[in-house]
Design a protein around this motif. Structure first.
Motif, PDB file in Angstrom:
ATOM      1  N   GLN A 125      -8.032   1.686  -4.757  1.00 25.77           N
ATOM      2  CA  GLN A 125      -7.853   0.888  -5.965  1.00 25.77           C
ATOM      3  C   GLN A 125      -6.371   0.579  -6.182  1.00 25.77           C
ATOM      4  OE1 GLN A 125     -10.497  -0.175  -7.932  1.00 25.77           O
ATOM      5  NE2 GLN A 125     -11.780   0.725  -6.311  1.00 25.77           N
ATOM      6  N   PRO A 126      -6.073  -0.409  -7.032  1.00 27.04           N
ATOM      7  CA  PRO A 126      -4.679  -0.675  -7.369  1.00 27.04           C
ATOM      8  C   PRO A 126      -3.988   0.587  -7.896  1.00 27.04           C
ATOM      9  CG  PRO A 126      -6.057  -2.478  -8.129  1.00 27.04           C
ATOM     10  CD  PRO A 126      -6.985  -1.412  -7.629  1.00 27.04           C
ATOM     11  N   LYS A 127      -2.747   0.742  -7.488  1.00 27.48           N
ATOM     12  CA  LYS A 127      -1.875   1.868  -7.873  1.00 27.48           C
ATOM     13  C   LYS A 127      -2.091   3.123  -7.022  1.00 27.48           C
ATOM     14  CE  LYS A 127      -0.378  -0.812 -11.146  1.00 27.48           C
ATOM     15  NZ  LYS A 127       0.882  -1.559 -10.954  1.00 27.48           N
ATOM     16  N   GLY A 148      -3.870  -3.890  -3.595  1.00 23.85           N
ATOM     17  CA  GLY A 148      -3.130  -3.522  -4.805  1.00 23.85           C
ATOM     18  C   GLY A 148      -2.589  -2.112  -4.776  1.00 23.85           C
ATOM     19  N   ALA A 149      -2.800  -1.420  -3.662  1.00 17.02           N
ATOM     20  CA  ALA A 149      -2.280  -0.057  -3.517  1.00 17.02           C
ATOM     21  C   ALA A 149      -0.856  -0.102  -2.979  1.00 17.02           C
ATOM     22  CB  ALA A 149      -3.188   0.756  -2.597  1.00 17.02           C
ATOM     23  N   LYS A 150      -0.253   1.065  -2.828  1.00 16.92           N
ATOM     24  CA  LYS A 150       1.156   1.139  -2.436  1.00 16.92           C
ATOM     25  C   LYS A 150       1.301   1.861  -1.100  1.00 16.92           C
ATOM     26  CE  LYS A 150       5.590   3.164  -3.900  1.00 16.92           C
ATOM     27  NZ  LYS A 150       6.251   4.010  -4.941  1.00 16.92           N
ATOM     28  N   PRO A 151       1.890   1.183  -0.094  1.00  9.03           N
ATOM     29  CA  PRO A 151       2.221   1.907   1.129  1.00  9.03           C
ATOM     30  C   PRO A 151       3.438   2.792   0.880  1.00  9.03           C
ATOM     31  CG  PRO A 151       2.773  -0.433   1.348  1.00  9.03           C
ATOM     32  CD  PRO A 151       2.207  -0.235  -0.019  1.00  9.03           C
ATOM     33  N   VAL A 152       3.317   4.051   1.224  1.00  6.96           N
ATOM     34  CA  VAL A 152       4.420   5.003   1.081  1.00  6.96           C
ATOM     35  C   VAL A 152       4.865   5.374   2.494  1.00  6.96           C
ATOM     36  CG1 VAL A 152       5.115   7.284   0.259  1.00  6.96           C
ATOM     37  CG2 VAL A 152       3.578   5.864  -1.124  1.00  6.96           C
TER      38      VAL A 152
END
Length: 364
Positions: free
Chosen positions: A72-74, A95-99
């Motif tokens: 999901q986003p975030k 909408g997710a974040k690649p770390v």
């Protein structure tokens, strides 16, 4: 001389490839045909996976896996900055974040020793990429994931046919994804991909997502999905190539060994761990004077490539993530020194000798 010689490969298998493709054309079964089911079955057996789901590209394979895991986003997914953009692109697309975490200086794969410190309350999984044909350290990655209740996805786009501790690429994580882009070790004649898993629930979700979220009946849609079906003509190409794949992998080993033996005194040759078998999707060396070497080889009509000239954390598309260029020093250093030499199973000994002599002549 070609960097990857698909024409030589086609001519070697022409009769088989043409026959397989003609069967598809004659049957007019172009979408989700028995050929698609057959290649899924054969590659499930090849990778020791219970389930194999073909799809329209390696990128869509990654997307299917992430969607099936409910990203999901975030949400945050830990991954490598030293690879093609697809692995991080699909994370951002949802909408997710690649770390990002840095890479191992020897294998160029994600360095497990950096993963734990990157985990937050938003972290859902780890997406490891098997770079240049060598598998990442999945025992170490899976241990961290289990301790933190994370899923792991193996991006085997460059490693299908490789082995890690005598286990085949494609079965090293809860889900594994590969690509059949023509230049891959096992490539079709267009785009294509596949997801492997032992998890029946994930498989059924991905199967539904692949065809517009379809349920058991046509025009019944139980979720929002995408159109990621695999083309029957591409399945036919793979069915013709697959019987020859083990022999091609062996030829890649021979070519890589010759490069290693002749070039290790002049450049940094690939470091393949003792428990790994690489399929050498690329044969990439590190040098301190890449631009000059590349120009030297170009004058001798020897093609080269750079995989990859700019790490993902430095790409404009990922600038909003806020990373500094120097945050991942190993990835940065490798990107500035890496260069790939021609590598394919149909590279002749004469061609390879020309390449090796040209590299050595540059340093002499």
């Amino acid at each position: 001389m070609n960097f990857i010689d698909l024409k030589k490969q086609y001519l070697a298998y022409q009769e088989e490839i043409d026959a397989q493709m003609q069967e598809v054309v004659s049957s007019c079964a172009f979408i989700m045909s028995p050929k698609v089911v057959e290649i899924e079955s054969k590659l499930a057996e090849f990778t020791h996976a219970k389930f194999a789901l073909s799809c329209s590209s390696g990128t869509d394979a990654l997307l299917l896996a992430l969607m099936a895991h409910g990203i999901q986003p975030k949400d945050e997914i830990i991954t490598t900055p030293f690879t093609f953009i697809a692995s991080s692109e699909v994370i951002s697309f949802l909408g997710a974040k690649p770390v990002f975490v840095d890479i191992d200086p020897g294998t160029y794969n994600i360095d497990p020793s950096h993963i734990a410190r990157a985990i937050t309350t938003k972290t859902k999984g780890i997406l490891a990429v098997d770079i240049f044909g060598q598998c990442a350290d999945y025992d170490a990655i899976e241990k961290i994931a289990e301790e933190n209740k994370l899923f792991v996805i193996e991006d085997a786009a460059q490693s299908l046919g490789a082995r890690y501790k005598n286990r085949p690429a494609g079965c090293l994580a809860g889900t594994a994804c590969t690509s059949f882009f023509p230049a891959k070790p096992l490539g079709c004649y267009g785009d294509g991909g596949m997801v492997f898993t032992d998890n029946a629930s994930l498989y059924n979700i991905m199967k539904s997502i692949r065809t517009h979220g379809e349920g058991n009946d046509r025009y019944e849609h139980i979720r929002v999905g995408i159109n990621a079906r695999f083309d029957s003509l591409q399945a036919a190409v793979l069915l013709a190539k697959l019987p020859h794949f083990p022999e091609e992998i062996a030829k890649r080993q021979t070519i890589a060994q010759c490069y290693d033996e002749q070039l290790h005194k002049y450049v940094t040759t690939p470091s393949v761990l003792d428990h790994n078998l690489s399929v050498y999707a690329q044969y990439s060396i590190q040098v301190n004077d890449r631009d000059s070497l590349q120009a030297h080889l170009r004058k001798k009509d020897i093609p080269t490539a750079i995989h990859y000239p700019k790490p993902l954390h430095m790409q404009k598309a990922f600038k909003p993530l806020g990373y500094a260029d120097t945050d991942f020093p190993v990835a940065l250093a490798v990107s500035q020194n890496i260069i790939s030499l021609p590598m394919h199973p149909f590279l002749t000994s004469e061609e390879q000798e020309k390449i090796i002599k040209a590299v050595i002549s540059f340093y002499n």
